[in-house]
Design an enzyme around this catalytic site. Structure first.
Site, short mmCIF file in Angstrom:
data_model
loop_
_atom_site.label_atom_id
_atom_site.label_comp_id
_atom_site.label_asym_id
_atom_site.label_seq_id
_atom_site.Cartn_x
_atom_site.Cartn_y
_atom_site.Cartn_z
N CYS A 85 0.84 -1.21 0.00
CA CYS A 85 0.00 0.00 0.00
C CYS A 85 0.87 1.25 0.00
O CYS A 85 1.54 1.54 -0.97
CB CYS A 85 -0.98 -0.04 1.18
SG CYS A 85 -2.29 1.18 1.04
N HIS A 194 -3.48 -5.62 1.11
CA HIS A 194 -2.74 -5.86 2.36
C HIS A 194 -2.63 -7.32 2.78
O HIS A 194 -3.49 -7.81 3.52
CB HIS A 194 -3.42 -5.09 3.49
CG HIS A 194 -3.26 -3.61 3.40
ND1 HIS A 194 -2.30 -2.92 4.10
CD2 HIS A 194 -3.93 -2.71 2.66
CE1 HIS A 194 -2.39 -1.63 3.80
NE2 HIS A 194 -3.38 -1.48 2.94
N GLU A 196 -0.68 -8.57 4.97
CA GLU A 196 -0.41 -8.68 6.42
C GLU A 196 -1.69 -8.69 7.25
O GLU A 196 -1.67 -9.06 8.42
CB GLU A 196 0.55 -7.58 6.88
CG GLU A 196 -0.07 -6.22 7.16
CD GLU A 196 -0.42 -5.42 5.90
OE1 GLU A 196 -0.46 -6.00 4.80
OE2 GLU A 196 -0.67 -4.20 6.03
#
Lengths: 223, 81
Positions: A85, A194, A196
């Site tokens: 991002c 994302h 994560e």
């Protein structure tokens, strides 16, 4: 194995990135933007957020931070770097990856779980996926619209450097529905959504994101 | 004291949704003159004394490397009298 996670002023996702590194079986090491010390880490994650408040352009001021000088030199020698991002925006502004991330075509801030198709599973960060695998991970951004000139787009496509593409309706106007790209060597990867945030079903829509981090471990051990 | 201006605009081929949103709002306010609107940035840089050619060359370099992202933007450097 030690994986650095950089915190810039305004970074939001450094804790989740560190958690993902830990889930994958590596040791997360916190790195500070204002120091050029990489603390002998084996790889670096540039997490998401709004570093420097997105002032000037997203990632533009962070790209000139002291830590980035060390990362740029290391990356040019094959050091693995994943930008997520805002981290992707920093990599583009630092010219470690081509193109630029601009305002989403419809002006909206997007916040959704997004399906991606993996199109390159030979990078240091994607080798654990199967080619064509569809994954579901969160996406949240206002400037995720990948732009580049025709020559660059042709180079990315012909060299297979698009690592992931949006499936279904193009959410933000990115050229060729590009969600993530890699450099020629496959050590630097930028991704708008994302991974994560998708490592545990308790907190994410899937565990698909964890594979980016386990891929790194695999390539470091194999390499 | 002198003043150097750097104006940064998105290149014509890059979509400018901010400019478009402004362009769409104008007629709602009764302003019907605009065929299209594009939005950019203006930097006003104060310097000591009149800008020298060397200083302008430096500003040009800063604009190229930092103030503008030449992948998507173009810029002009001017001296304000």
């Amino acid at each position: 194995m030690r994986v650095g996670v950089v915190t810039f002023p305004g970074t939001l996702d450094d804790r989740d990135a560190a958690r993902a590194v830990e889930y994958a079986g590596a040791e997360p090491v916190s790195l500070w933007h204002g120091s050029d010390d990489l603390k002998h880490v084996d790889a670096v994650v540039l997490p998401g957020g709004f570093s420097y408040g997105d002032y000037l352009r997203c990632g533009a001021i962070s790209a000139k931070a002291p830590i980035m000088k060390s990362i740029i030199v290391a990356a040019e020698h094959g050091f693995p770097v994943l930008g997520i991002c805002n981290g992707f925006q920093v990599l583009a502004e630092a010219h470690l990856l081509p193109g630029a991330l601009t305002r989403n075509a419809d002006m909206h801030f997007l916040c959704t779980d997004q399906t991606l198709k993996i199109e390159n599973n030979s990078t240091m960060w994607t080798n654990g996926f199967t080619l064509g695998q569809e994954i579901l991970i969160p996406m949240k951004n206002a400037e995720g619209n990948f732009n580049c000139d025709d020559a660059t787009l042709h180079e990315l496509e012909s060299e297979g450097r698009v690592i992931a593409r949006y499936v279904g309706v193009n959410p933000n106007g990115s050229r060729d529905a590009i969600a993530g790209i890699t450099n020629k060597r496959g050590n630097v990867v930028g991704l708008m959504p994302h991974p994560e945030h998708a490592i545990d079903l308790l907190t994410g829509p899937s565990k698909d994101g964890l594979t980016f981090f386990t891929s790194l471990l695999h390539s470091m051990i194999a390499g | 004291m002198g003043k150097i201006i750097v104006e940064v605009m998105l290149k014509p081929e890059i979509l400018d949704p901010q400019g478009q949103a402004v362009g769409k709002a104008l007629p709602r306010l009764g302003f019907t003159f605009a065929q299209s609107v594009r939005q950019g940035k203006r930097f006003e840089i104060e310097v000591a004394g009149d800008p020298t050619p060397a200083m302008l060359a430096d500003v040009e370099k800063a604009a190229e490397e930092f103030l503008a992202n030449t992948v998507i933007e173009s810029f002009v450097v001017k001296v304000e009298k």
